[in-house]
Design an enzyme around this catalytic site. Structure first.
Site, PDB file in Angstrom:
ATOM      1  N   GLY A   1      -5.666 -32.198  -3.136  1.00 31.83           N
ATOM      2  CA  GLY A   1      -5.147 -31.229  -2.168  1.00 31.83           C
ATOM      3  C   GLY A   1      -4.933 -29.855  -2.775  1.00 31.83           C
ATOM      4  O   GLY A   1      -5.397 -28.845  -2.228  1.00 31.83           O
ATOM      5  N   TYR A   2      -4.268 -29.797  -3.912  1.00 29.56           N
ATOM      6  CA  TYR A   2      -3.987 -28.492  -4.520  1.00 29.56           C
ATOM      7  C   TYR A   2      -5.289 -27.796  -4.927  1.00 29.56           C
ATOM      8  O   TYR A   2      -5.491 -26.604  -4.634  1.00 29.56           O
ATOM      9  CB  TYR A   2      -3.044 -28.628  -5.720  1.00 29.56           C
TER      10      TYR A   2
ATOM     11  N   GLY B   1      -1.255 -33.194   1.545  1.00 32.54           N
ATOM     12  CA  GLY B   1      -1.264 -33.732   0.167  1.00 32.54           C
ATOM     13  C   GLY B   1      -1.491 -32.575  -0.786  1.00 32.54           C
ATOM     14  O   GLY B   1      -2.403 -31.758  -0.582  1.00 32.54           O
ATOM     15  N   TYR B   2      -0.635 -32.470  -1.806  1.00 33.41           N
ATOM     16  CA  TYR B   2      -0.766 -31.328  -2.733  1.00 33.41           C
ATOM     17  C   TYR B   2      -0.815 -31.825  -4.169  1.00 33.41           C
ATOM     18  O   TYR B   2      -0.136 -31.325  -5.054  1.00 33.41           O
ATOM     19  CB  TYR B   2       0.399 -30.353  -2.512  1.00 33.41           C
ATOM     20  N   GLY B   3      -1.660 -32.845  -4.387  1.00 32.43           N
ATOM     21  CA  GLY B   3      -1.859 -33.367  -5.742  1.00 32.43           C
ATOM     22  C   GLY B   3      -3.179 -32.857  -6.283  1.00 32.43           C
ATOM     23  O   GLY B   3      -3.587 -31.729  -5.986  1.00 32.43           O
ATOM     24  N   ASN B   4      -3.851 -33.682  -7.055  1.00 31.61           N
ATOM     25  CA  ASN B   4      -5.113 -33.255  -7.665  1.00 31.61           C
ATOM     26  C   ASN B   4      -6.089 -32.733  -6.607  1.00 31.61           C
ATOM     27  O   ASN B   4      -6.584 -31.607  -6.703  1.00 31.61           O
ATOM     28  CB  ASN B   4      -5.722 -34.438  -8.450  1.00 31.61           C
TER      29      ASN B   4
ATOM     30  N   LYS C   1     -11.782 -50.875  -7.672  1.00 26.07           N
ATOM     31  CA  LYS C   1     -10.518 -50.127  -7.587  1.00 26.07           C
ATOM     32  C   LYS C   1      -9.433 -51.017  -8.177  1.00 26.07           C
ATOM     33  O   LYS C   1      -9.545 -52.239  -8.133  1.00 26.07           O
ATOM     34  CB  LYS C   1     -10.177 -49.816  -6.124  1.00 26.07           C
TER      35      LYS C   1
HETATM   36  P1  NAD Z   1      -2.250 -37.267  -6.456  1.00 33.01           P
HETATM   37  O1  NAD Z   1      -1.332 -38.342  -6.887  1.00 33.01           O
HETATM   38  O2  NAD Z   1      -2.639 -36.241  -7.430  1.00 33.01           O
HETATM   39  O3  NAD Z   1      -1.642 -36.529  -5.175  1.00 33.01           O
HETATM   40  C1  NAD Z   1      -1.243 -37.199  -4.016  1.00 33.01           C
HETATM   41  C2  NAD Z   1      -0.533 -36.193  -3.123  1.00 33.01           C
HETATM   42  O4  NAD Z   1      -0.286 -36.790  -1.850  1.00 33.01           O
HETATM   43  C3  NAD Z   1       0.832 -35.749  -3.653  1.00 33.01           C
HETATM   44  O5  NAD Z   1       0.997 -34.360  -3.413  1.00 33.01           O
HETATM   45  C4  NAD Z   1       1.827 -36.537  -2.800  1.00 33.01           C
HETATM   46  O6  NAD Z   1       3.078 -35.882  -2.663  1.00 33.01           O
HETATM   47  C5  NAD Z   1       1.082 -36.558  -1.494  1.00 33.01           C
HETATM   48  N1  NAD Z   1       1.522 -37.643  -0.613  1.00 33.01           N
HETATM   49  C6  NAD Z   1       1.827 -38.923  -0.949  1.00 33.01           C
HETATM   50  N2  NAD Z   1       2.222 -39.589   0.168  1.00 33.01           N
HETATM   51  C7  NAD Z   1       2.146 -38.714   1.187  1.00 33.01           C
HETATM   52  C8  NAD Z   1       2.411 -38.790   2.564  1.00 33.01           C
HETATM   53  N3  NAD Z   1       2.840 -39.931   3.106  1.00 33.01           N
HETATM   54  N4  NAD Z   1       2.207 -37.690   3.326  1.00 33.01           N
HETATM   55  C9  NAD Z   1       1.760 -36.552   2.774  1.00 33.01           C
HETATM   56  N5  NAD Z   1       1.506 -36.391   1.466  1.00 33.01           N
HETATM   57  C10 NAD Z   1       1.694 -37.472   0.699  1.00 33.01           C
HETATM   58  O7  NAD Z   1      -3.530 -38.028  -5.848  1.00 33.01           O
HETATM   59  P2  NAD Z   1      -5.012 -37.473  -5.693  1.00 33.01           P
HETATM   60  O8  NAD Z   1      -5.772 -37.868  -6.894  1.00 33.01           O
HETATM   61  O9  NAD Z   1      -4.976 -36.046  -5.259  1.00 33.01           O
HETATM   62  O10 NAD Z   1      -5.548 -38.386  -4.500  1.00 33.01           O
HETATM   63  C11 NAD Z   1      -5.320 -38.045  -3.135  1.00 33.01           C
HETATM   64  C12 NAD Z   1      -6.317 -38.803  -2.269  1.00 33.01           C
HETATM   65  O11 NAD Z   1      -7.647 -38.454  -2.684  1.00 33.01           O
HETATM   66  C13 NAD Z   1      -6.240 -40.323  -2.372  1.00 33.01           C
HETATM   67  O12 NAD Z   1      -6.567 -40.878  -1.119  1.00 33.01           O
HETATM   68  C14 NAD Z   1      -7.329 -40.660  -3.381  1.00 33.01           C
HETATM   69  O13 NAD Z   1      -7.806 -41.992  -3.245  1.00 33.01           O
HETATM   70  C15 NAD Z   1      -8.379 -39.641  -2.992  1.00 33.01           C
HETATM   71  N6  NAD Z   1      -9.348 -39.349  -4.039  1.00 33.01           N
HETATM   72  C16 NAD Z   1      -8.971 -38.852  -5.246  1.00 33.01           C
HETATM   73  C17 NAD Z   1      -9.932 -38.557  -6.206  1.00 33.01           C
HETATM   74  C18 NAD Z   1      -9.588 -37.942  -7.519  1.00 33.01           C
HETATM   75  O14 NAD Z   1     -10.523 -37.568  -8.254  1.00 33.01           O
HETATM   76  N7  NAD Z   1      -8.340 -37.769  -7.874  1.00 33.01           N
HETATM   77  C19 NAD Z   1     -11.288 -38.815  -5.921  1.00 33.01           C
HETATM   78  C20 NAD Z   1     -11.646 -39.312  -4.681  1.00 33.01           C
HETATM   79  C21 NAD Z   1     -10.657 -39.574  -3.738  1.00 33.01           C
END
Ligand code: NAD
Length: 415
Positions: free
Chosen positions: A222-223, A217-220, A105
């Site tokens: 969550g959404y 969480g509403y990023g990749n 990481k």
């Molecule tokens: P992202 O940056 O696309 O989205 C993160 C989301 O979390 C955003 O909506 C942000 O506003 C929200 N957020 C940030 N701080 C917050 C808080 N304190 N309370 C509530 N919401 C909060 O990131 P992502 O890629 O969706 O990753 C989210 C989680 O999933 C992380 O823990 C990441 O390690 C894990 N993850 C991601 C992937 C991937 O393929 N992207 C794969 C495995 C695990």
């Protein structure tokens, strides 16, 4: 609030797993520490011509099962300890889904929300140049994580390729399809999670039609998780981001809320919804709770207030070991991060294989292979958890750590 960091959690999980597996103490010691930690000072010219200095790192845990693999995170609160924990979890995760990778990481301590695209591009390119010697398709293959995306990965690929002198798409995954990315990578983590939830619901005899879902969480992750669960007939009753959350008992339309977030910067203040805090979101009465933001969200102090039947961890490390116990005693089915969110690294692996063989698979092929890998991993973990009479996290850790330990024993130590 208990003061457990991601690293203390990861070490405690490893200790419990080592005891269960009766692991050799030397191997336990090896697995506690990463093989290599690179710390770099990323200096760039800011838009106002000042010099910006940002701390970056890349932690490579263990590569006994194959090259290192893991995301790059940009976050203002990022610490090396957190990144070390995340690298460990990647090692176990790759082993659970049986991918030929070790865990890594990386990240940069910065606030991307306050930076321009130009600054982010210079930051990414400089960071890659600083860790270049330790990257490569057979060494360490990065991917996106919190606040990095397809565009970031395109810059990673281009910088690596420029320094090599030729195009190396297999040096990074999570790239746009136009430069060798895989179909289905963007939604892969969420789709893998949805496959796990579907299987868990079958075991619990929970009908997904109108099942109530809350997503933090509403990023990749969550959404896309909200969208996929919605398409399976679930009712998405609460979602949140870093600014707060919204609650609507009749259910929201995830795509419309995403459009609102794009326009206003957050999911809050959406029509016909009540604004709630992130704490309230976690405590919402629902069938399925999906923490998909950051670590350390479900802890000893709030675990007892969780009112979901299934908790599917989209985020890495959202639940502490103390909270694990409380949820297990409450009879809540927790699908652990190292299984539930492994769809992302699985399709990253597919992307790497496609790049190495210069092939491009269809979306249907990718999703079919993903379903087969994740479903197998889900039932491998289920079977072990029944045998051990344990929760799924304990079983998943036993499977992952056990496979890594087996590889160490088989390879032996080179002197
Ligand atoms: P992202 O940056 O696309 O989205 C993160 C989301 O979390 C955003 O909506 C942000 O506003 C929200 N957020 C940030 N701080 C917050 C808080 N304190 N309370 C509530 N919401 C909060 O990131 P992502 O890629 O969706 O990753 C989210 C989680 O999933 C992380 O823990 C990441 O390690 C894990 N993850 C991601 C992937 C991937 O393929 N992207 C794969 C495995 C695990």
């Amino acid at each position: 609030m208990t003061n457990q960091t991601a690293l203390t959690i990861a070490l405690e999980q490893l200790k419990l797993t080592a005891e269960k597996l009766e692991l050799d103490s030397g191997i336990h010691e090896m697995l506690k520490k990463p093989k290599r930690t690179l710390i770099v000072s990323v200096t760039i010219k800011m838009d106002d011509c000042s010099i910006g200095v940002f701390e970056g790192c890349r932690v490579q845990h263990w590569d006994v099962r194959g090259p290192f693999k893991g995301g790059i995170r940009y976050h203002p609160d990022l610490t090396i300890d957190d990144i070390t924990a995340l690298a460990k979890w990647m090692t176990w995760k790759c082993a659970i889904v049986d991918l030929p990778y070790g865990g890594a990481k990386g990240g940069i301590c910065c606030n991307p929300k306050n930076m321009s695209q130009g600054e982010l591009e210079r930051l990414t390119r400089r960071y890659v140049s600083l860790i270049f010697d330790y990257l490569g398709p057979h060494r360490d293959v990065p991917a996106p994580d919190v606040y990095t995306n397809e565009q970031t990965m395109a810059w990673v690929m281009d910088t690596y390729s420029q320094l090599k002198g030729f195009s190396v798409p297999e040096s990074v995954t999570g790239k746009p399809v136009a430069v060798g990315g895989s179909e289905g990578r963007v939604c892969a983590t969420a789709l893998g999670l949805a496959f796990c939830v579907r299987e868990a619901a079958k075991l619990l005899k929970l009908n997904l039609k109108n099942a109530k879902v809350a997503v933090q969480g509403y990023g990749n992750v969550g959404y896309n998780a909200a969208s996929i669960m919605h398409s399976l007939g679930c009712k998405i009753i609460a979602v949140s981001d870093s600014a707060g959350g919204i609650y609507c008992p009749d259910g929201i339309n995830p795509a419309e809320v995403n459009a609102h977030k794009k326009k206003t910067g957050s999911v809050i203040n959406y029509k016909n919804c009540v604004n709630i805090t992130n704490e309230e979101l976690l405590e919402t009465e629902c069938d399925i709770l999906i923490p998909a933001a950051l670590q350390n969200q479900i802890r000893k102090d709030n675990a007892d207030k969780i009112r979901a039947k299934i908790v599917a961890e989209g985020a890495n490390g959202p639940t502490t070991p103390e909270a694990d116990k409380v949820l297990y005693e409450k009879g809540i089915c927790l699908i652990p991060d190292i299984l539930a969110n492994s769809g992302g690294v699985t399709v990253s692996y597919f992307e790497w294989v496609q790049n190495l063989t210069r092939e491009h698979w269809t979306l249907a092929e990718v999703n079919e292979k993903l379903e087969s890998k994740i479903t197998k991993a889900f039932y491998d973990v289920q079977k072990l958890s029944r045998k051990e009479e344990s929760d799924m996290r304990t079983a998943a850790l036993m499977l992952g750590v056990g496979r890594v330990a087996q590889a160490i024993r088989t390879l032996g130590l080179w002197q």
